[in-house]
Design an enzyme around this catalytic site. Structure first.
Site, short mmCIF file in Angstrom:
data_model
loop_
_atom_site.label_atom_id
_atom_site.label_comp_id
_atom_site.label_asym_id
_atom_site.label_seq_id
_atom_site.Cartn_x
_atom_site.Cartn_y
_atom_site.Cartn_z
N GLY A 80 0.74 -1.26 0.00
CA GLY A 80 0.00 0.00 0.00
C GLY A 80 0.77 1.30 0.00
O GLY A 80 0.14 2.36 0.04
N GLY A 92 2.57 2.62 -2.46
CA GLY A 92 2.84 3.12 -3.82
C GLY A 92 2.07 4.38 -4.18
O GLY A 92 0.96 4.62 -3.69
N CYS A 113 -1.14 3.47 -5.93
CA CYS A 113 -1.79 2.34 -5.28
C CYS A 113 -2.95 2.85 -4.44
O CYS A 113 -2.81 3.87 -3.76
CB CYS A 113 -0.73 1.68 -4.41
SG CYS A 113 -1.39 0.71 -3.09
#
Ligand code: 5GP
Length: 352
Positions: free
Chosen positions: A182, A184, A187
């Site tokens: 998570g 990113g 993301c």
């Protein structure tokens, strides 16, 4: 239900404390590392920074540019078997030592790996087995199966964020465990699922678990400024992977788009609507997209960005008193901060 109240940190929660050092110039800092992988016993030498296996960054063109700096590229998994075989067959061993082949958990990925390996043999020496959630038993068994079939392959597997799962994957056969759920830039996992782990703490905890078993970790995603790279290495990461840093360059995937006289390239998550429409014929009914699509201003050749990142890393090493990247983690003292950047002039910068 349980609540863990230990402090968990992200890159923006800390700074690296400067220390007295005998280094005279950042030129003297050695960023090269040599690793012997736990299972494959292969030896690798280079600068352990890697472009992500996304179709926007893990391209053949990026691999060519990166190998000049002895940095790594994890190729995206959407090249055809023929394209990949041709790529491996055209290049020499030194060049290919900076390339990871990627695959997921589906049967067609496994079949393609076997076929490519059969065609190119030893030239394919390193793979990245990549799933969004590395916590399933099916994933550990898959890593185990591939390790058994290919004892000489260097295997990077992930993603996970906690020590016990790093240990499980190393015992299943991974040489390097990829860490990050998570963080990113494109993301949306944390937003859509509420699941995640602050990246710097994930690095610190996972590195400890992996190093205890003689294995390595790769911090994946969440770097926002070049200064986050030394923080990741300072926390114990052996390799650092980024997508966003390498998006929108000449070597990045996708066409140049023009909007009001300015140029851009698309950058998108591999679970975004954009990627799923492109590669899987749309988003399956049972799942939600967990990635977004952004328009990034075009940034020219990636060599300039590489220079900036390596310059920042060398300078961080001199501030921390580390003559070699290898020493950065033991030279690092993090201080907790509530504010790390002065944003007074953000948005007003002039590009020369
Ligand atoms: P960045 O460098 O952009 O911050 O992060 C890149 C990393 O984000 C990739 O290496 C990969 O681990 C992760 N990533 C890529 N696409 C997606 C996506 O669609 N969803 C999620 N949750 N993560 C993604």
């Amino acid at each position: 239900m349980r609540i863990e109240s230990d402090l968990k940190l992200d890159f923006s929660d800390v700074l690296i404390r400067p220390k007295r050092s005998s280094l005279t110039s950042r030129k003297d800092v050695n960023l090269l590392r040599t690793f012997t992988f736990k299972h494959s016993r292969k030896v690798w030498h280079g600068i352990p920074i890697m472009a992500a296996n996304m179709d926007t960054t893990g391209t053949f063109e990026m691999a060519k540019a990166f190998s000049k700096s002895r940095m790594l590229v994890a190729l995206h998994k959407h090249y055809s078997e023929a394209e990949i075989v041709e790529f491996y067959e055209r290049h020499d061993e030194e060049f290919l030592s900076h390339v990871f082949y990627s695959l997921g958990l589906v049967e067609s990925d496994y079949k393609k790996l076997r076929a490519v390996k059969k065609a190119v043999g030893e030239k394919l020496w390193a793979i990245c087995i990549d799933v969004a959630n590395g916590y399933t038993e099916v994933f550990s068994s898959y890593v185990q199966k591939i390790r058994k079939e290919f004892p000489d392959l260097t295997i990077m597997a992930g993603n996970v964020v906690t020590g016990e799962m790093v240990e499980a994957l190393v015992l299943a056969g991974a040489d390097i465990v990829k860490v990050g759920i998570g963080p990113g830039s494109v993301c949306t996992t944390r937003k859509m699922t509420g699941v995640g782990y602050p990246q710097l703490s994930a690095i610190i905890e996972c590195a400890d678990a992996a190093h205890g078993l003689g294995a390595l970790i790769c911090s994946d995603g969440g770097l926002q400024v070049p200064g986050d790279v030394p923080k990741a290495f300072g926390g114990g990461a052996d390799f650092v992977m980024s997508g966003s840093f390498f998006a929108a360059h000449d070597e990045s995937g996708g066409d140049l788009l023009e909007r009001d006289g300015k140029f851009y390239k698309l950058y998108y998550g591999m679970s975004s609507d954009t990627a799923m429409n492109k590669h899987s014929g749309g988003v399956a009914d049972y799942r939600a997209s967990e990635g977004k699509t952004v328009l990034v201003p075009y940034r020219g050749p990636v060599s300039d960005t590489i220079k900036e990142i390596l310059g920042g890393l060398r300078s961080a090493c001199t501030y921390a008193g580390a003559a070699r990247l290898k020493d950065l983690s033991k030279c690092t003292t993090f201080i907790r901060v509530y504010r790390q950047l002065n944003n007074f002039y953000t948005g007003s910068e002039v590009k020369n």
